[in-house]
Design a protein around this motif. Structure first.
Motif, mmCIF file in Angstrom:
data_model
loop_
_atom_site.group_PDB
_atom_site.id
_atom_site.type_symbol
_atom_site.label_atom_id
_atom_site.label_comp_id
_atom_site.label_asym_id
_atom_site.label_seq_id
_atom_site.Cartn_x
_atom_site.Cartn_y
_atom_site.Cartn_z
ATOM 1 N N LYS A 177 0.803 -1.218 0.000
ATOM 2 C CA LYS A 177 0.000 0.000 0.000
ATOM 3 C C LYS A 177 0.840 1.275 0.000
ATOM 4 C CE LYS A 177 -4.063 -2.033 0.260
ATOM 5 N NZ LYS A 177 -5.098 -1.903 -0.786
ATOM 6 N N LYS A 178 2.182 1.130 0.010
ATOM 7 C CA LYS A 178 3.108 2.262 -0.021
ATOM 8 C C LYS A 178 2.776 3.321 1.033
ATOM 9 C CE LYS A 178 5.380 0.564 -3.495
ATOM 10 N NZ LYS A 178 6.750 0.024 -3.313
ATOM 11 N N PRO A 179 2.818 2.965 2.315
ATOM 12 C CA PRO A 179 2.496 3.941 3.353
ATOM 13 C C PRO A 179 3.573 5.014 3.480
ATOM 14 C CG PRO A 179 3.413 1.979 4.345
ATOM 15 C CD PRO A 179 3.252 1.676 2.872
ATOM 16 N N ALA A 180 3.176 6.157 4.039
ATOM 17 C CA ALA A 180 4.164 7.153 4.435
ATOM 18 C C ALA A 180 4.799 6.686 5.737
ATOM 19 C CB ALA A 180 3.499 8.514 4.622
ATOM 20 N N VAL A 181 6.110 6.833 5.856
ATOM 21 C CA VAL A 181 6.838 6.391 7.044
ATOM 22 C C VAL A 181 7.570 7.594 7.638
ATOM 23 C CG1 VAL A 181 8.608 4.838 7.965
ATOM 24 C CG2 VAL A 181 7.133 4.081 6.080
ATOM 25 N N ILE A 182 7.376 7.823 8.929
ATOM 26 C CA ILE A 182 8.046 8.921 9.624
ATOM 27 C C ILE A 182 8.813 8.347 10.808
ATOM 28 C CG2 ILE A 182 7.742 11.070 10.916
ATOM 29 C CD1 ILE A 182 5.185 11.549 9.355
ATOM 30 N N SER A 183 10.096 8.651 10.869
ATOM 31 C CA SER A 183 10.920 8.228 11.992
ATOM 32 C C SER A 183 10.846 9.284 13.083
ATOM 33 C CB SER A 183 12.370 8.043 11.525
ATOM 34 O OG SER A 183 13.207 7.678 12.599
ATOM 35 N N VAL A 184 10.387 8.894 14.270
ATOM 36 C CA VAL A 184 10.293 9.809 15.409
ATOM 37 C C VAL A 184 11.585 9.686 16.210
ATOM 38 C CG1 VAL A 184 9.000 10.431 17.479
ATOM 39 C CG2 VAL A 184 7.789 9.563 15.464
ATOM 40 N N GLU A 185 12.333 10.759 16.309
ATOM 41 C CA GLU A 185 13.652 10.720 16.925
ATOM 42 C C GLU A 185 13.650 11.409 18.293
ATOM 43 O OE1 GLU A 185 15.859 8.894 15.890
ATOM 44 O OE2 GLU A 185 15.589 8.618 13.725
ATOM 45 N N LEU A 186 14.221 10.717 19.278
ATOM 46 C CA LEU A 186 14.239 11.184 20.656
ATOM 47 C C LEU A 186 15.659 11.143 21.220
ATOM 48 C CD1 LEU A 186 11.128 9.145 21.880
ATOM 49 C CD2 LEU A 186 11.147 11.497 21.040
ATOM 50 N N PHE A 187 15.753 11.286 22.524
ATOM 51 C CA PHE A 187 17.005 11.160 23.261
ATOM 52 C C PHE A 187 16.611 10.693 24.658
ATOM 53 C CE2 PHE A 187 15.335 15.412 23.780
ATOM 54 C CZ PHE A 187 15.407 15.634 25.140
ATOM 55 N N ARG A 188 17.519 10.737 25.615
ATOM 56 C CA ARG A 188 17.168 10.469 26.999
ATOM 57 C C ARG A 188 18.156 11.172 27.921
ATOM 58 N NH1 ARG A 188 18.931 5.293 30.258
ATOM 59 N NH2 ARG A 188 18.680 6.972 31.760
ATOM 60 N N THR A 189 17.820 11.249 29.198
ATOM 61 C CA THR A 189 18.687 11.852 30.212
ATOM 62 C C THR A 189 18.574 11.023 31.488
ATOM 63 O OG1 THR A 189 17.012 13.290 31.230
ATOM 64 C CG2 THR A 189 18.124 14.142 29.270
ATOM 65 N N SER A 190 19.311 11.433 32.513
ATOM 66 C CA SER A 190 19.134 10.905 33.871
ATOM 67 C C SER A 190 18.905 12.101 34.789
ATOM 68 C CB SER A 190 20.362 10.124 34.334
ATOM 69 O OG SER A 190 20.423 8.858 33.737
ATOM 70 N N TYR A 191 17.824 12.039 35.551
ATOM 71 C CA TYR A 191 17.444 13.193 36.361
ATOM 72 C C TYR A 191 17.134 12.755 37.788
ATOM 73 C CZ TYR A 191 15.017 17.534 37.653
ATOM 74 O OH TYR A 191 14.631 18.700 38.258
ATOM 75 N N GLY A 192 17.674 13.501 38.746
ATOM 76 C CA GLY A 192 17.366 13.249 40.152
ATOM 77 C C GLY A 192 18.516 12.593 40.888
ATOM 78 N N PRO A 226 19.326 9.856 44.338
ATOM 79 C CA PRO A 226 20.627 9.406 43.790
ATOM 80 C C PRO A 226 20.496 8.611 42.494
ATOM 81 C CG PRO A 226 19.929 7.895 45.489
ATOM 82 C CD PRO A 226 18.846 8.954 45.405
ATOM 83 N N VAL A 227 19.249 8.401 42.060
ATOM 84 C CA VAL A 227 19.030 7.508 40.912
ATOM 85 C C VAL A 227 19.701 8.033 39.654
ATOM 86 C CG1 VAL A 227 17.263 6.469 39.435
ATOM 87 C CG2 VAL A 227 16.867 6.670 41.898
ATOM 88 N N GLY A 228 19.574 9.345 39.396
ATOM 89 C CA GLY A 228 20.102 9.897 38.157
ATOM 90 C C GLY A 228 21.602 9.752 38.022
ATOM 91 N N SER A 229 22.337 10.097 39.071
ATOM 92 C CA SER A 229 23.798 10.005 38.995
ATOM 93 C C SER A 229 24.252 8.559 38.865
ATOM 94 C CB SER A 229 24.426 10.657 40.226
ATOM 95 O OG SER A 229 23.980 10.024 41.426
ATOM 96 N N ARG A 230 23.587 7.654 39.556
ATOM 97 C CA ARG A 230 23.949 6.231 39.470
ATOM 98 C C ARG A 230 23.679 5.691 38.061
ATOM 99 N NH1 ARG A 230 21.093 4.090 45.075
ATOM 100 N NH2 ARG A 230 22.581 5.033 46.540
ATOM 101 N N ASP A 231 22.535 6.064 37.488
ATOM 102 C CA ASP A 231 22.170 5.583 36.160
ATOM 103 C C ASP A 231 23.167 6.075 35.116
ATOM 104 O OD1 ASP A 231 20.169 4.324 34.308
ATOM 105 O OD2 ASP A 231 20.073 6.388 33.563
ATOM 106 N N ALA A 232 23.532 7.349 35.185
ATOM 107 C CA ALA A 232 24.501 7.888 34.228
ATOM 108 C C ALA A 232 25.862 7.226 34.387
ATOM 109 C CB ALA A 232 24.616 9.404 34.409
#
Length: 472
Positions: free
Chosen positions: A106-121, A123-129
């Motif tokens: 059916k030749k659909p339109a395709v869109i790539s949704v582009e994101l990123f991520r961070t670590s916040y908070g 002690p969880v954020g510093s440990r995760d990073a």
């Protein structure tokens, strides 16, 4: 390219819910609007990456979407020292996935949704990073915001794959953090408040970014149509379908996130994540249930120290799950399972026996003889070293195998190009509409191997979670 407001959108995401993608899109909208003909179909599943979706393309194709949104960036993350390897992986797998989507009938339109991520908070954020990029963590002026260099890069890794397949992208990353070395001071507190999964407000901003993309297309539709007619925007040349993919499927059974219906038994609905679910298969350790966050699958979880099969049922029968399948001219089975660093994740053995005619599949089916010459079996592991739990396909290729004479089954005979002329074997209805003379019926057997996990706890539990089976 045509502009048509009477369309269906399929979201394909890796770490968000139903679209095609993952857990990031699993919570996105799924449904219809009474005042319009718009329909959104959310197929996203937690942890799914390009490889997972390549193993489930039959699910995407059968809904015949007009627009497909593909979100992969969150699950494309890796540790700092694995960036080169991961960049190559993302390019190769994204190229295959985007090419196959763009060349759907059916030749659909395709869109790539582009994101990123961070670590916040703390002690969880510093440990995760620190876990992902120890010694390379960088920060904004916000003392609670931690960033790893590779978290910004999946969009860049996928750039050539998008360009080669003429796939556009809607980039939330470029909207809020376009230059890697200059993150905004409020990046974590406003634009990505969380770890790999941000808070609900971030989802709304991502949705706004995608909506803006649609508005731009509608505004520029005449110019875009003119470019299309001038052939300045060329369609990608279709690649040969990889051997580990089924597009024109025969049998197809997939466990879907948030859906308690057992695809093996359409009249059975799971009652949750309890091991005594109503849909436990009689005389078997297997049951269709969710073990976490409404993520359903066929699960066997047993203690090798306290294995208690029901009276009259052997251990072999108790540990086995069976399902009648039809296999087509491609002679291929794609089996999806959960792979995880969980020490309980075990190995399961697959083999094929003759189909019985008793109707409902039973783990106590007495047809135990392997139907292929040489008695082949496949030992499939569900453990991996990476600190993730993700769905992954496993391709079983049967093209070089021949049936035993005693099975009285023959492969479908094919013309050059794969068109089937006839077959000899039993017949049965299943989830496919394209069966009959183009396929043979066999019984798929899956048995968890006791003692095959890395579990060293007192109970020594072995676990396997099947997520789907597709044949072609």
């Amino acid at each position: 390219m045509t502009v048509n407001l009477n369309f269906r959108i399929l979201f394909q995401h890796k770490d968000w819910q139903k679209i095609i993608g993952g857990s990031m899109t699993t919570g996105w909208v799924d449904g219809t609007w009474p005042a319009s003909s718009l329909r959104v179909i959310n197929l996203a599943g937690g942890g799914a990456d390009e490889v997972a979706w390549l193993g489930k393309l039959d699910l995407v194709m059968e809904v015949e979407p007009d627009i497909i949104l593909v979100e992969s960036a969150v699950n494309d993350q890796c540790d700092y020292h694995n960036q080169d390897e991961r960049a190559q992986f993302v390019h190769q797998k994204s190229f295959s996935l985007l090419n196959l989507l763009m060349n759907f009938p059916k030749k659909p339109a395709v869109i790539s949704v582009e994101l990123f991520r961070t670590s916040y908070g703390e002690p969880v954020g510093s440990r995760d990073a620190a876990r992902h990029c120890r010694g390379h963590v960088f920060k904004t002026s916000d003392p609670l915001c931690y960033l790893c260099p590779q978290w910004w890069k999946p969009q860049t890794w996928r750039e050539n794959a998008r360009n080669l397949n003429s796939v556009s992208h809607a980039s939330y990353r470029d909207a809020v953090w376009p230059v890697q070395n200059h993150p905004p001071d409020d990046l974590c507190s406003k634009y990505w408040s969380g770890l790999s999964h941000p808070e609900a407000g971030v989802h709304a901003m991502v949705a706004s970014t995608i909506f803006f993309q649609f508005l731009v297309v509608m505004e520029k539709k005449h110019a875009l149509l003119k470019l299309s007619k001038q052939s300045l925007v060329s369609a990608p040349k279709a690649i040969e379908t990889p051997k580990n993919i089924c597009l024109d499927h025969i049998s197809s059974y997939h466990a879907k996130q948030d859906d308690p219906r057992d695809p093996f038994q359409d009249d059975i609905i799971s009652d949750g994540n309890h091991t005594n679910s109503k849909n436990r298969y009689v005389g078997s350790c297997w049951s269709f249930r969710a073990d976490v966050k409404r993520k359903y699958g066929w699960i066997c979880e047993v203690s090798r120290k306290n294995l208690t099969a029901p009276s009259g049922v052997t251990d072999h029968e108790y540990l086995r799950l069976t399902k009648k399948l039809r296999i087509g001219g491609d002679r291929k089975i794609i089996m999806s399972r959960l792979v995880s660093y969980d020490e309980r994740m075990a190995i399961a053995q697959v083999w094929f026996t003759a189909s019985s005619n008793i109707g409902v599949d039973s783990p106590t089916n007495d047809s135990n003889e392997n139907i292929f010459q040489g008695d082949p079996v496949w030992n499939i592991s569900s453990w991996h070293q990476d600190k993730t739990s993700i769905p992954q396909p496993y391709a079983i290729q049967l093209d070089e195998l021949q049936f035993k004479d005693s099975s009285q089954i023959q492969w479908p005979m094919t013309f050059q190009g794969g068109d089937v002329t006839n077959n000899i074997g039993s017949s049965s209805n299943n989830s496919s509409s394209n069966v009959g003379s183009k396929s043979v019926e066999v019984t798929f057997n899956l048995k968890i191997l006791l003692g095959s996990s890395r579990s060293i706890s007192e109970s020594q539990v072995d676990k396997f979670k099947l997520l789907g089976v597709v044949t072609c």
